[in-house]
Design an enzyme around this catalytic site. Structure first.
Site, PDB file in Angstrom:
ATOM      1  CG  ASP A   1      23.137  47.210  51.967  1.00  0.00           C
ATOM      2  OD1 ASP A   1      23.189  48.119  52.798  1.00  0.00           O
ATOM      3  OD2 ASP A   1      23.301  47.356  50.739  1.00  0.00           O
TER       4      ASP A   1
HETATM    5  N1  URA Z   1      27.488  49.506  49.597  1.00  0.00           N
HETATM    6  C1  URA Z   1      26.261  48.968  49.496  1.00  0.00           C
HETATM    7  O1  URA Z   1      25.486  49.308  48.615  1.00  0.00           O
HETATM    8  N2  URA Z   1      25.916  48.026  50.398  1.00  0.00           N
HETATM    9  C2  URA Z   1      26.737  47.587  51.373  1.00  0.00           C
HETATM   10  O2  URA Z   1      26.369  46.719  52.168  1.00  0.00           O
HETATM   11  C3  URA Z   1      28.009  48.170  51.452  1.00  0.00           C
HETATM   12  C4  URA Z   1      28.366  49.120  50.552  1.00  0.00           C
END
Ligand code: URA
Length: 232
Positions: free
Chosen positions: A102
């Protein structure tokens, strides 16, 4: 491959731009001879402005992704390709992130133009572990590790429970979480399911590979030995 197509696929420019660059004598052999448009020289024998070419197809690299960058080629905000040489976003085949982090997640991001390698890493059959350091808004309740390990946790709007995951607390507000799947926002949603909120998320490790001393915002090529560590 013809020189024009080779350079254009490596992101040096459109075929038209590359033709002009060749005509201007910017593309030479290691021995210093200007190369012609229809030349078929070996990748390793070609210099652009006196510098060896970027590596051929079959590239893999790791990045220490900072918070605030999106794993996308086109996003109104900042993107991880800004942290790589500008040519890399124009390569064909494109160098793609192996699973996404993310925008607000930092840490180990793998990228490759090798489709087989990418699918091998993300395939559920490979069972590649991913370990995250998680900082939380509220103290751990105490039952999270057992629930995550049970293989019964169902995320909102999903129909299949999560596979077992391993939680190791660091202190009341921080933990290490190791998962083997890559569902959408998985870690944040797992903690939302236990009435908590992730305030910072950092990926430390993919399989047996970690960031080592790589500083935030930096990247490096991965060699074949490193790739095998992913599947250890
Ligand atoms: N889980 C999440 O919530 N975000 C990420 O970037 C990776 C794993």
């Amino acid at each position: 491959m013809r020189l024009v197509k080779l350079l254009s696929n490596l992101g040096y420019g459109s075929q038209r731009d590359v033709r002009a660059m060749i005509k201007a004598g910017r593309v030479t052999s290691v021995a210093g001879c200007a190369l012609g448009i229809d030349c078929q020289a070996d990748h390793s024998d070609i210099l652009f402005d006196g510098v060896p070419l970027d590596p051929p197809t079959g590239v893999a690299l790791m990045m220490n992704k900072p918070v605030g960058f999106t794993c996308s080629t086109a996003d109104p905000g900042r993107i991880v390709y800004e942290l790589l040489p500008p040519r890399f976003a124009r390569r064909k085949p494109i160098i793609s992130p192996v699973g996404r982090l993310d925008r607000e997640t930092s840490g180990l991001l793998l990228l490759t133009d090798d489709g087989d390698l990418l699918h091998r890493i993300i395939s559920p059959r490979s069972v590649v572990t991913k370990t995250y350091k998680v900082d939380l808004a509220k103290p751990l309740r105490g039952d999270e590790a057992a629930l995550f390990a049970s293989g019964t946790l169902m995320l909102r709007s999903e129909t299949k429970p999560l596979l077992a995951a391993q939680l190791e607390s660091i202190d009341a507000l921080a933990a290490l979480l190791t998962i083997t799947e890559g569902r959408y926002h998985q870690v944040r949603r797992m903690f939302a399911a236990v009435d908590n909120r992730v305030v910072a998320l950092h990926r430390l490790r993919v399989g047996g590979m970690d960031l080592g001393e790589l500083p935030p915002g930096e990247w490096r090529y991965i060699d074949v030995g490193d790739m095998e560590r992913i599947f250890r």
